[in-house]
Motif scaffolding. Sequence first.
Motif, PDB file in Angstrom:
ATOM      1  N   VAL A 197     -41.811   8.058  32.696  1.00  0.00           N
ATOM      2  CA  VAL A 197     -42.104   9.966  33.118  1.00  0.00           C
ATOM      3  C   VAL A 197     -43.544   9.421  34.333  1.00  0.00           C
ATOM      4  O   VAL A 197     -43.907   9.393  34.280  1.00  0.00           O
ATOM      5  CB  VAL A 197     -42.631  10.681  32.369  1.00  0.00           C
ATOM      6  N   ARG A 198     -42.210   9.756  35.468  1.00  0.00           N
ATOM      7  CA  ARG A 198     -43.160   9.912  36.513  1.00  0.00           C
ATOM      8  C   ARG A 198     -43.837  10.943  36.961  1.00  0.00           C
ATOM      9  O   ARG A 198     -43.005  12.493  36.697  1.00  0.00           O
ATOM     10  CB  ARG A 198     -42.443   9.072  37.990  1.00  0.00           C
ATOM     11  N   CYS A 199     -44.914  11.533  37.217  1.00  0.00           N
ATOM     12  CA  CYS A 199     -45.038  13.299  37.446  1.00  0.00           C
ATOM     13  C   CYS A 199     -46.186  12.666  39.092  1.00  0.00           C
ATOM     14  O   CYS A 199     -47.193  11.969  39.333  1.00  0.00           O
ATOM     15  CB  CYS A 199     -46.316  13.528  36.271  1.00  0.00           C
ATOM     16  N   ALA A 254     -48.155  14.925  28.116  1.00  0.00           N
ATOM     17  CA  ALA A 254     -46.916  14.604  27.639  1.00  0.00           C
ATOM     18  C   ALA A 254     -46.740  14.911  26.244  1.00  0.00           C
ATOM     19  O   ALA A 254     -46.539  13.793  25.334  1.00  0.00           O
ATOM     20  CB  ALA A 254     -45.921  13.006  28.123  1.00  0.00           C
ATOM     21  N   VAL A 262     -41.862   6.708  26.449  1.00  0.00           N
ATOM     22  CA  VAL A 262     -41.900   7.560  25.960  1.00  0.00           C
ATOM     23  C   VAL A 262     -40.390   7.561  25.150  1.00  0.00           C
ATOM     24  O   VAL A 262     -40.260   7.744  25.946  1.00  0.00           O
ATOM     25  CB  VAL A 262     -41.830   8.868  27.378  1.00  0.00           C
ATOM     26  N   TYR A 282     -30.250   5.852  33.347  1.00  0.00           N
ATOM     27  CA  TYR A 282     -31.030   6.171  31.810  1.00  0.00           C
ATOM     28  C   TYR A 282     -30.260   4.417  30.779  1.00  0.00           C
ATOM     29  O   TYR A 282     -29.610   4.857  29.932  1.00  0.00           O
ATOM     30  CB  TYR A 282     -30.765   7.482  31.073  1.00  0.00           C
ATOM     31  N   LEU A 328     -38.796  17.906  29.676  1.00  0.00           N
ATOM     32  CA  LEU A 328     -37.544  16.979  29.843  1.00  0.00           C
ATOM     33  C   LEU A 328     -36.342  17.466  28.581  1.00  0.00           C
ATOM     34  O   LEU A 328     -37.649  17.058  27.537  1.00  0.00           O
ATOM     35  CB  LEU A 328     -38.502  15.550  29.807  1.00  0.00           C
ATOM     36  N   VAL A 366     -41.721  16.455  37.448  1.00  0.00           N
ATOM     37  CA  VAL A 366     -41.723  15.380  36.452  1.00  0.00           C
ATOM     38  C   VAL A 366     -40.369  14.912  36.853  1.00  0.00           C
ATOM     39  O   VAL A 366     -39.367  16.039  36.447  1.00  0.00           O
ATOM     40  CB  VAL A 366     -42.085  16.054  35.226  1.00  0.00           C
ATOM     41  N   SER A 420     -32.432  11.859  26.670  1.00  0.00           N
ATOM     42  CA  SER A 420     -32.775  11.628  28.070  1.00  0.00           C
ATOM     43  C   SER A 420     -31.054  10.755  27.271  1.00  0.00           C
ATOM     44  O   SER A 420     -30.991   9.334  27.085  1.00  0.00           O
ATOM     45  CB  SER A 420     -33.062  10.486  28.469  1.00  0.00           C
ATOM     46  N   VAL A 425     -44.314  18.034  29.763  1.00  0.00           N
ATOM     47  CA  VAL A 425     -44.966  17.640  30.983  1.00  0.00           C
ATOM     48  C   VAL A 425     -45.755  18.402  31.680  1.00  0.00           C
ATOM     49  O   VAL A 425     -45.593  19.510  31.746  1.00  0.00           O
ATOM     50  CB  VAL A 425     -44.584  16.759  31.016  1.00  0.00           C
ATOM     51  N   ARG A 482     -37.741  11.743  34.621  1.00  0.00           N
ATOM     52  CA  ARG A 482     -37.255  10.523  34.100  1.00  0.00           C
ATOM     53  C   ARG A 482     -37.723   9.293  35.038  1.00  0.00           C
ATOM     54  O   ARG A 482     -36.021   9.354  35.884  1.00  0.00           O
ATOM     55  CB  ARG A 482     -37.034  10.536  32.971  1.00  0.00           C
ATOM     56  N   ASP A 483     -37.513   8.223  34.842  1.00  0.00           N
ATOM     57  CA  ASP A 483     -36.889   7.073  35.378  1.00  0.00           C
ATOM     58  C   ASP A 483     -35.740   7.568  35.356  1.00  0.00           C
ATOM     59  O   ASP A 483     -34.962   6.993  34.360  1.00  0.00           O
ATOM     60  CB  ASP A 483     -38.046   5.244  35.029  1.00  0.00           C
TER      61      ASP A 483
END
Length: 651
Positions: free
Chosen positions: A475-477, A496, A524, A583, A552, A465, A555, A532, A467-468
């Motif tokens: 959030v990319r999984c 999540a 998110v 971020y 996570l 997992v 951020s 996650v 974060r972009d």
Amino acid sequence: MGNVYTYINSKTHKKRVLINCHIDTETYKYKMVEDWVKKYGMDYTEYKTGPIPQPYPDHKGIDLRGETYNNIYVVVSGKVTYAGNRNDSRGNYVEIVNGKYTFLYMHLSDINVYTGQNVLEGDLLGWEGGTGGWPPHLHFEVRENGTPIDPYNIAQNGLATVEVKMPTISAVRLADPTKVRVNFSGGYFNNTGDAPGYVAIRKGNINEGNGQIIHYTGIMNGQATISNVSTTDKICVFAELGISWGGFNYPKSNIVYFEPNVNMPKVTASRNPDDPTKIDVSWTAGNVPKTLTAYLVARYKDGSSQFIKWSVDFNKSGNHTFEGVNPDKDINIFAEADTNASGYHQSNEVLISKVITVPEMPIVTVSRDTTDPTIIRCSWTAGKNTNSVGMKSYMLARINNKQTNQKLVQNLNFSASGSCIFTGVSIDEDIYVFAEVEVDGGVKYYQSNIEILNLSKPEMPIVTVIRDQKDPTIVRCTWTAGKYTGGSKYKSYMLARINNSTTNQKIIQSLDFNKSGSCVFNGVDINNKVHVYAETERLAGVAYHKSNITILDPSIPLMPAITAVRDTTNQSNVIITWTAGKYTGAPNMTNYMVVRFKEKYQGSGQIIQYGLDFSKSGSMTVKGVSTTEKTFVYGEASLNSKYYETNTIIL
């Protein structure tokens, strides 16, 4: 073959039932089925139709007024199915059946026949009376297939044309020679039901009638066994119709003769121990006249075929071996002697059971489907002797090895390698899987090796997992392939959870964790920890299986590093460059560059450039910058009333 007889009942005795009887038209009126009789004279010559008379609209027969003790005679031959009194309004009554017709004679003072008796037209049935109804009269009723009909035509004309084809019979004197089994075939009787017939066995010839045995039975088709038959007299056996109509005197079938004092040998038999296709037979000496054809029979129990050894002398002991016998079938062995007239003398029968070859069971290999664990895949090696006659081969999947809870795949061939599939198998219990061969409907069972599949706990995927980098609310999984996470009883999804709370979470449904894949959460929370992980729910919440959990942290944006210098050709222009940050691209985040004079936060003036993208490196030139005051240059990002700064350059 039997002859076809066509004849009509004689009218000879028609008026005997009418002697001294008359209709009391004032007292006895009655209903017919289709027509209504209003009046009969003694000679039954007047017959009219009309409306339903009263007071007896449900009366279904003819009431014949007469004197007590008048003789009542049988109108139509048949079999007495009841003779007696059931303590109701019928009084003493007699019921006679002939094919589809039933004849009722009620209110008798006394009865001269008995239940089960075969009676002929004109026989004395009983005497008129008033039992069950007064004054004395005879209630005469006729039914066709159970439905009352007008009895007038029956009384006048008898039954309609009847066709009879006598059966062909064959007879066997059994191992107990006092018993004769008679087989009937090819008979025909056009009335409903069987003809009122019987089997007769007479000593001597057909016309002698000496010591006759009568066995009443349906004789058109079927079988009957007769006991107490003489063994010391020549006998003849035949079927006979128990009626004499239209001048035909008791129609008969063909005649079978048996010679006296025939003593069949006692037979013993066994399967050859060295060759199961051979049957060794021996017999003791009997007494079989040379006029009979004598032979030895080996007949498969299912009647499919037989072996015969002809011209055997059963007057002395002997032996014989039948060869080429199918070992997979039961077979009967017996001696027989007959004449050309279908009379068979038979010895005792010896049953030789088929050979049960112990099968070599296949080796079974079993596995659950990696995608859907409710599917079980079975394969096997080739066995031997598993598909002989009388064997059933199948694969079993038993839940916790219980016969009451199992799945079955039928009609398999274990003599060759193969495979099969079970579907819808329980995933929450141990499954015992094996091949089985059933012999002779359950006399014996043979099993292969037993494979046990334990409770199928899913193997969850490994989840990664992030974060972009531009937008931390994304959030990319990604995940690796798992096992046993699919099927109709599974639900697979990605969660999540904010601060691991079940009440504040995002979920992506209907994922396939049996193969690698990816998914994206949007929107998110970036200010709290986010847990996650992948989850598989089994049986609507009975059990949950989780992957690894990635946490996570909140951020905080990573602001870029900036540089700022005055333009050497124009000191009022400031050239600013920056590296890529992280971020800083959330949907509600504002990125801008600040140039402020004299003081950093409370300066005499400022220039602000909005709409910048700090998630990637960039540059800009700010014009009109003071050349006489201290200048502060820095980048800033704001989100939800929070501010994040880059480094500051002082010019």
